[in-house]
Write a protein that holds these residues in place. Structure first.
Motif, mmCIF file in Angstrom:
data_model
loop_
_atom_site.group_PDB
_atom_site.id
_atom_site.type_symbol
_atom_site.label_atom_id
_atom_site.label_comp_id
_atom_site.label_asym_id
_atom_site.label_seq_id
_atom_site.Cartn_x
_atom_site.Cartn_y
_atom_site.Cartn_z
ATOM 1 N N GLY A 133 0.869 -1.309 0.065
ATOM 2 C CA GLY A 133 0.034 0.023 0.038
ATOM 3 C C GLY A 133 0.944 1.326 -0.081
ATOM 4 N N GLY A 138 -2.043 7.011 3.361
ATOM 5 C CA GLY A 138 -2.056 5.459 3.862
ATOM 6 C C GLY A 138 -1.179 5.296 4.921
ATOM 7 N N HIS A 140 1.388 3.080 5.071
ATOM 8 C CA HIS A 140 1.754 1.772 5.097
ATOM 9 C C HIS A 140 3.098 1.509 5.228
ATOM 10 C CE1 HIS A 140 -2.388 0.325 4.215
ATOM 11 N NE2 HIS A 140 -2.692 1.316 3.489
#
Length: 382
Positions: A133, A138, A140
């Motif tokens: 990701g 996000g 990640h």
């Protein structure tokens, strides 16, 4: 004229001159003694070592005033070397000759290292998710440790040890070459990619279980490298992810085996360039995955041997110590080996995803070298 009789007499004379009454195959070598050149028949596997060290040997013969009469004939160095070889074969049944068994098997083990090193690199930094990701947006990323092993045939280095009277009977012929690394993977910014890095250092002398299993053998090495993966299918829950990528790994290290009388050691460096593809699918907390890698690897190895032949040969030859001192039976010799090529590898396994904790179990198979590898990892990731 009795042609058959004369032929047999001539043949017997040639064979006697060549040392055929010894069990050892010989070749002629000319050496400059203190009082002039002398040609002697010496074991064929010893000839290359003498030729490589000819200048030092001839200087030692001159310095110690060793004349031709001391070197030639059955009572000279030439005959005594053949006796030493015959004594060796009686002491070590099944072996051919000391230098051939030592050098030949070291080079065979170098070939085994050339194959296994890229496989130890190929099982580093494997994440179950084909793409973890984006970092932005996000956040990640993952970080943790990875432990694994690649099978390696060490029978050749065991034969090297046997040729030098080093006891290796408790070491198995196949050993799991261990890998323990720390890794970090960060998602890409905006675009669907991730970048991973891994670092590993291992010393068998500091791992008691490994040290005991392979004693009197030892090894240490260091690896660093990383990869870049780009998602061509972003996937999701119950939807597959597919990525392609490339990586680079560098390894340097050493392998040794020794006792009080002898030692053999190898130092190696290796570089691997990797192209990879991976597919995964998240099924609740399980992440099964499969992939393939094409690894191009180049490895260089330098090796050296130090041997106290007076113990190994267990010789009663009267001038044996003197022969050693002038170097006709080299106690120290070295060489180098290298190899490169493609290693197609398939891999797969399953990941376990529990909130911010994850674990991965993976296995890999080198199609060309038929080497099996495996690894497990534990990480913090989100």
């Amino acid at each position: 004229m009795n042609f058959r009789r004369d032929f047999l007499i001539a043949g017997a004379s040639i064979l006697f001159a060549a040392g055929a009454f010894s069990q050892t195959i010989t070749v002629p070598v000319t050496i400059q003694a203190a009082d002039g050149p002398v040609t002697i028949n010496i074991p064929s596997d010893l000839a290359p070592l003498i030729n490589q060290n000819m200048a030092q040997i001839e200087q030692a013969l001159k310095t110690n005033n060793i004349n031709k009469s001391k070197i030639e004939g059955n009572s000279g160095y030439a005959g005594q070397i053949l006796k030493v070889y015959d004594d060796y074969k009686e002491r070590f049944p099944g072996l051919k000759s000391p230098f051939e068994d030592t050098v030949g098997n070291i080079n065979n083990f170098c070939d085994d290292l050339v194959d296994v090193i890229p496989n130890t690199q190929g099982i580093q930094n494997i994440y179950a998710d084909a793409w973890i990701g984006k970092l932005i947006p996000g956040a990640h990323f993952g970080a943790g440790v990875n432990a694994g092993a690649s099978s390696i045939d060490i029978s050749a280095i065991k034969k090297t040890a046997q040729a030098m009277d080093i006891d290796t009977k408790d070491i198995p012929d196949t050993f799991g070459f261990p890998t323990i690394s720390a890794d970090l993977r960060i998602g890409g910014i905006f675009l669907p990619f991730d970048i991973g890095v891994a670092v590993m250092k291992f010393d068998s002398s500091k791992a008691s279980a490994v040290e005991k299993a392979i004693d009197p053998m030892n090894f240490d090495y260091c690896v660093f490298g990383g990869d870049f993966r780009y998602a061509i299918l972003k996937g999701g829950m119950f939807k597959p992810k597919v990525s392609i990528g490339a990586g680079y790994y560098y390894t340097n290290g050493s392998v040794g085996i020794s006792n009080d009388q002898a030692s053999a050691s190898l130092n190696f460096t290796s570089e691997s360039y990797i192209l990879e593809a991976q597919a995964s699918c998240k099924l609740l907390f399980l992440v099964p995955f499969v992939g393939t890698k094409m690894i191009y690897s180049k490895t260089n190895i330098d090796w050296k041997v130090d041997a106290k032949w007076n113990h190994i040969f267990d010789s009663t030859a009267p001038d044996y110590a003197e022969m050693l001192s002038v170097g006709i039976l080299p106690s120290h010799f070295s060489g180098e080996s290298s190899g490169s090529g493609l290693h197609p590898q398939v891999f797969g396994g399953v990941g376990f995803d529990f909130f911010i904790m994850s674990a991965t179990v993976s296995a890999a198979y080198d199609i060309k070298s038929k080497i099996i590898s495996g690894a497990v990892s534990a990480r913090i990731s989100w």
